[in-house]
Design a protein around this motif. Structure first.
Motif, short mmCIF file in Angstrom:
data_model
loop_
_atom_site.label_atom_id
_atom_site.label_comp_id
_atom_site.label_asym_id
_atom_site.label_seq_id
_atom_site.Cartn_x
_atom_site.Cartn_y
_atom_site.Cartn_z
N SER A 261 2.76 47.31 31.37
CA SER A 261 2.64 46.27 32.40
C SER A 261 3.31 44.99 31.94
O SER A 261 3.95 44.31 32.72
CB SER A 261 1.18 46.03 32.76
OG SER A 261 0.48 45.51 31.64
N GLY A 262 3.18 44.63 30.65
CA GLY A 262 3.85 43.45 30.13
C GLY A 262 5.35 43.61 30.17
O GLY A 262 6.09 42.69 30.52
N MET B 50 10.56 39.43 35.78
CA MET B 50 10.82 37.99 35.58
C MET B 50 12.31 37.76 35.35
O MET B 50 12.89 36.83 35.94
CB MET B 50 9.98 37.49 34.41
CG MET B 50 10.07 36.02 34.20
SD MET B 50 9.29 35.12 35.55
CE MET B 50 9.33 33.48 34.90
N ALA B 51 12.93 38.56 34.52
CA ALA B 51 14.36 38.41 34.25
C ALA B 51 15.17 38.63 35.52
O ALA B 51 16.12 37.88 35.80
CB ALA B 51 14.79 39.38 33.15
N SER C 140 11.93 33.07 30.44
CA SER C 140 12.44 34.21 31.20
C SER C 140 11.66 35.48 30.89
O SER C 140 11.85 36.50 31.53
CB SER C 140 13.93 34.41 30.92
OG SER C 140 14.13 34.61 29.54
N ARG C 141 10.75 35.42 29.92
CA ARG C 141 9.87 36.54 29.60
C ARG C 141 8.50 36.38 30.28
O ARG C 141 7.63 37.20 30.10
CB ARG C 141 9.70 36.66 28.09
CG ARG C 141 11.02 36.99 27.38
CD ARG C 141 10.88 36.98 25.87
NE ARG C 141 9.84 37.82 25.36
CZ ARG C 141 9.98 39.11 25.06
NH1 ARG C 141 11.12 39.69 25.23
NH2 ARG C 141 8.96 39.80 24.57
N GLY C 142 8.31 35.28 31.02
CA GLY C 142 7.05 35.06 31.72
C GLY C 142 5.95 34.50 30.85
O GLY C 142 4.77 34.63 31.18
N GLU C 143 6.30 33.84 29.75
CA GLU C 143 5.31 33.26 28.84
C GLU C 143 5.09 31.79 29.20
O GLU C 143 6.04 31.00 29.19
CB GLU C 143 5.80 33.38 27.40
CG GLU C 143 6.01 34.83 26.98
CD GLU C 143 6.95 34.98 25.79
OE1 GLU C 143 7.74 34.05 25.51
OE2 GLU C 143 6.92 36.04 25.17
#
Length: 167
Positions: free
Chosen positions: A35-36, A43-44, A121-124
């Motif tokens: 899921s991650g 996200m990318a 861009s990794r959603g962090e």
């Protein structure tokens, strides 16, 4: 079967079971989360989509400075997608200078409040800035802010890169 063979066989089974258990425990932390990984991929793709098809906009200098994406106190040029629902405006911004700087925002015009979420861009989630009645404050990233960010991130991923288009 002799007593020796039975004991040896029983011991062998225990050793193999123990080794399998240890191997499972050791590798459990090394398996990437699907899921991650899926969220990072979406996200990318969302960032690329907004960069190529978004509207040209700017994040104001004071907000850019607080987020740390324009330390020279200038506006930050972005490619943007936004949506308005009554007095609430939401946006997904990708910095033109560094596509790893993505800013999600929610503006409540009725309350004169804005919240900006700096993510990668990794959603962090990296930083949260709240602007209330024109004054900005960096917020400590706690569980409340993380939950609001994940809700906002999901909102945008579902609109820009719907799961149905992934297959």
């Amino acid at each position: 079967m002799s007593t020796f063979a039975r004991r040896f066989s029983s011991s062998l089974v225990r050793v193999v079971a123990f080794l399998l258990t240890v191997a499972t425990v050791l590798t459990a932390g090394q398996v990437p989360s699907t899921s991650g990984s899926a969220t990072r991929d979406r996200m990318a793709r969302a960032a690329d989509t907004v960069l190529t098809a978004g509207l040209q906009a700017k994040i104001p200098p004071h907000v850019s400075d607080m987020l740390g994406i324009s330390p020279d106190r200038n506006e930050c040029p972005v490619s943007q997608r936004f949506e308005r629902n009554g007095k609430v405006v939401r946006g997904f911004n990708v910095s033109l200078a560094d596509k790893n700087n993505i800013v999600l925002f929610v503006t409540d015009e009725a309350a004169n409040e804005q919240t900006y979420y700096l993510t990668s861009s990794r959603g962090e989630l990296r930083k949260v800035v709240a602007v209330r009645e024109g004054t900005g404050h960096e917020l400590r990233v706690a569980s409340k802010e993380k939950a609001a960010f994940h809700k906002e991130l999901q909102y945008w991923l579902d609109r820009i890169v719907p799961r149905s288009k992934l297959k």
